[in-house]
Design a protein around this motif. Structure first.
Motif, short mmCIF file in Angstrom:
data_model
loop_
_atom_site.label_atom_id
_atom_site.label_comp_id
_atom_site.label_asym_id
_atom_site.label_seq_id
_atom_site.Cartn_x
_atom_site.Cartn_y
_atom_site.Cartn_z
N PHE A 233 -6.19 2.44 52.39
CA PHE A 233 -6.07 1.23 53.22
C PHE A 233 -4.91 0.36 52.72
N GLY A 234 -4.78 0.21 51.42
CA GLY A 234 -3.66 -0.55 50.88
C GLY A 234 -2.33 0.08 51.22
N ALA A 235 -2.26 1.41 51.19
CA ALA A 235 -1.02 2.10 51.54
C ALA A 235 -0.65 1.88 53.00
N MET A 236 -1.63 1.87 53.89
CA MET A 236 -1.35 1.63 55.31
C MET A 236 -0.80 0.23 55.53
N TRP A 237 -1.39 -0.76 54.88
CA TRP A 237 -0.90 -2.14 55.00
C TRP A 237 0.55 -2.22 54.47
N GLY A 238 0.81 -1.57 53.35
CA GLY A 238 2.16 -1.57 52.81
C GLY A 238 3.16 -0.86 53.71
N GLY A 239 2.75 0.22 54.36
CA GLY A 239 3.64 0.94 55.26
C GLY A 239 4.02 0.10 56.47
N ILE A 240 3.06 -0.60 57.06
CA ILE A 240 3.37 -1.48 58.19
C ILE A 240 4.31 -2.60 57.73
N GLY A 241 4.08 -3.12 56.52
CA GLY A 241 4.99 -4.13 55.98
C GLY A 241 6.40 -3.58 55.82
N GLY A 242 6.53 -2.33 55.39
CA GLY A 242 7.85 -1.72 55.27
C GLY A 242 8.53 -1.54 56.62
N MET A 243 7.76 -1.19 57.65
CA MET A 243 8.34 -1.06 58.98
C MET A 243 8.87 -2.39 59.48
N LEU A 244 8.10 -3.46 59.30
CA LEU A 244 8.56 -4.79 59.71
C LEU A 244 9.78 -5.21 58.90
N PHE A 245 9.79 -4.85 57.62
CA PHE A 245 10.94 -5.18 56.76
C PHE A 245 12.20 -4.49 57.25
N ALA A 246 12.09 -3.21 57.63
CA ALA A 246 13.24 -2.47 58.13
C ALA A 246 13.74 -3.05 59.45
N ALA A 247 12.82 -3.42 60.34
CA ALA A 247 13.22 -4.02 61.61
C ALA A 247 13.83 -5.40 61.41
N HIS A 248 13.37 -6.10 60.40
CA HIS A 248 13.87 -7.46 60.14
C HIS A 248 15.31 -7.44 59.64
N LEU A 249 15.60 -6.57 58.67
CA LEU A 249 16.94 -6.53 58.07
C LEU A 249 17.86 -5.55 58.78
N SER A 250 17.31 -4.60 59.56
CA SER A 250 18.07 -3.52 60.23
C SER A 250 18.81 -2.64 59.24
N ALA A 251 18.52 -2.79 57.94
CA ALA A 251 19.16 -1.95 56.92
C ALA A 251 18.27 -1.95 55.68
N ILE A 252 18.14 -0.80 55.05
CA ILE A 252 17.34 -0.67 53.84
C ILE A 252 18.10 0.16 52.82
N SER A 253 17.84 -0.09 51.56
CA SER A 253 18.47 0.65 50.47
C SER A 253 17.51 0.69 49.30
N PRO A 254 17.70 1.59 48.33
CA PRO A 254 16.77 1.67 47.19
C PRO A 254 16.69 0.38 46.39
N GLN A 255 17.74 -0.45 46.40
CA GLN A 255 17.71 -1.70 45.65
C GLN A 255 16.70 -2.69 46.19
N SER A 256 16.20 -2.46 47.40
CA SER A 256 15.20 -3.37 47.99
C SER A 256 13.80 -3.09 47.48
N PHE A 257 13.61 -2.00 46.73
CA PHE A 257 12.25 -1.59 46.34
C PHE A 257 12.16 -1.39 44.83
N VAL A 258 12.67 -2.33 44.09
CA VAL A 258 12.62 -2.26 42.64
C VAL A 258 11.26 -2.76 42.14
N PHE A 259 11.03 -2.57 40.84
CA PHE A 259 9.74 -2.94 40.26
C PHE A 259 9.46 -4.44 40.38
N LEU A 260 10.52 -5.28 40.38
CA LEU A 260 10.33 -6.72 40.48
C LEU A 260 9.56 -7.10 41.74
N GLN A 261 9.80 -6.37 42.83
CA GLN A 261 9.09 -6.67 44.08
C GLN A 261 7.60 -6.38 43.94
#
Length: 373
Positions: A233-261
């Motif tokens: 369930f937590g993974a599903m919530w995180g996946g939907i958040g990632g989809m919204l994040f990609a649509a929001h920025l229209s660009a994604i890169s590995p630097q967006s998903f570092v341990f600090l986040q």
């Protein structure tokens, strides 16, 4: 002697909060008030910068509510939760770019990939506990980031660009204000779903596992399946958040998903109040907006931000809004079929007092009959 014992005299360990402030905090209207504030905000400040920050905060709330299922409800320390956000964002970006689909059409693929990611990491590792599980999840988060950094399909270090915006029933929701409203509606539904999960039968099993896993297993709870369900369930919530994040920025890169986040999302759950959805929402808003309020301080803002967090941990270790320590009680019939009175100010106070008086009368009359005999 057992015939004169009145079971209604037993103290009730659960009930309604006696404090006015406690009742206010547990009011069902607070959720609607928060939703109303989120809807009204664009009518007060509608510039692109404010909409960008507000949309990021809303997505952060979704991530925190998803991690709350894993950490707050079930007690599983996850230090690599941002990996599920990365899986959802890259899946949405790759599918939408490869087949030229609107990003909303990628939701089934996003959910499928995040569930598979949850099974891959959760199935072999959820038999571990405490620090061992935390280390494994931390490694999982770094593995996902390094994999995305080295694969051609993910764009390597450059990432994926030109991800399409959101279209719904022919309406273009890519503008900052419209996309913000879309995110508010989606996140509100998912936060409500997270809260309902916490109150369900599965949510109670999660709490039992969190408090004492050995005792929960002894009482018949399949702890492994329960923990795996929380992780999925937590993974599903995180996946939907990632989809919204990609649509929001229209660009994604590995630097967006570092341990600090991952650390910031976990910080929002802990500071907000683990296990309490409302507290987690408050914590996510504070963690996401406080650095922006301190932006004029330059590099000093990180020092101030750290000092504020340390002060909160020292002065309020249970979080801004800790979870309640009682369960709502439904009045039911007693042995004689009469409805039990829950009383007034305290949890069953007047009902207990009346039951004790009746119990004393019955006991005294029985003793008098015994003496006369």
């Amino acid at each position: 002697m057992s015939e004169n014992v009145d079971s209604s005299t037993a103290p009730r360990l659960i009930g309604k909060p006696a404090s006015v402030v406690s009742r206010l905090f547990e009011s069902k209207q607070l959720g609607w008030a928060g939703f109303a504030i989120a809807v009204i905000f664009p009518f007060l400040v509608a510039n692109n910068y404010a909409m960008n920050i507000a949309t990021t905060a809303v997505i952060f709330i979704l991530l925190a509510s998803g991690l709350n299922i894993v950490v707050g409800y079930c007690g599983l320390l996850d230090l690599g939760y941002i990996a599920f956000m990365a899986v959802g964002a890259y899946t949405a970006g790759i599918v939408s770019k490869a087949w030229e689909l609107p990003i909303l059409f990628t939701i089934p693929a996003v959910l499928l990939m995040t569930v598979l990611a949850g099974l891959i990491i959760g199935a072999p590792t959820l038999r571990l506990r405490s620090d061992y599980l935390a280390i494994v999840t931390l490694g999982f988060g770094e593995i996902i980031r390094l994999t995305a950094n080295n694969l051609t399909i993910t764009g390597g270090p450059s990432g994926i660009y030109g991800i399409p915006g959101v279209e719904l029933f022919g309406l273009d929701l890519s503008s900052p204000v419209m996309f913000y409203f879309f995110c508010v509606v989606v996140v509100s539904l998912l936060v409500l779903g997270s809260a309902r999960l916490g109150k369900s039968r599965l949510g109670r099993a999660w709490r039992f596992v969190r408090e004492d896993e050995d005792a929960a297993e002894a009482m018949g709870i399949h702890t492994y399946k329960v923990k795996l369900a929380a992780y999925i369930f937590g993974a599903m919530w995180g996946g939907i958040g990632g989809m919204l994040f990609a649509a929001h920025l229209s660009a994604i890169s590995p630097q967006s998903f570092v341990f600090l986040q991952s650390a910031l999302v976990l910080m929002a759950v802990v500071l907000g109040g683990m296990g309490n959805t409302r507290g987690v929402v408050v914590g996510a808003v504070v963690i996401s907006l406080l650095p922006e309020f301190l932006r004029d301080m330059g590099n000093l803002r990180y020092v101030i931000f750290g000092v504020v967090l340390i002060a909160v941990m020292v002065l309020r270790p249970q979080g801004f809004w800790p979870t309640r320590a009682y369960e709502p009680e439904k009045a039911g019939p007693d042995r004689d079929g009469h409805d039990q009175d829950d009383g007034g100010s305290g949890p069953g106070a007047h009902g207990r007092k009346r039951s004790r008086r009746e119990h004393r009368k019955v006991t005294s009359s029985g003793q008098e009959r015994g003496e006369n005999a």
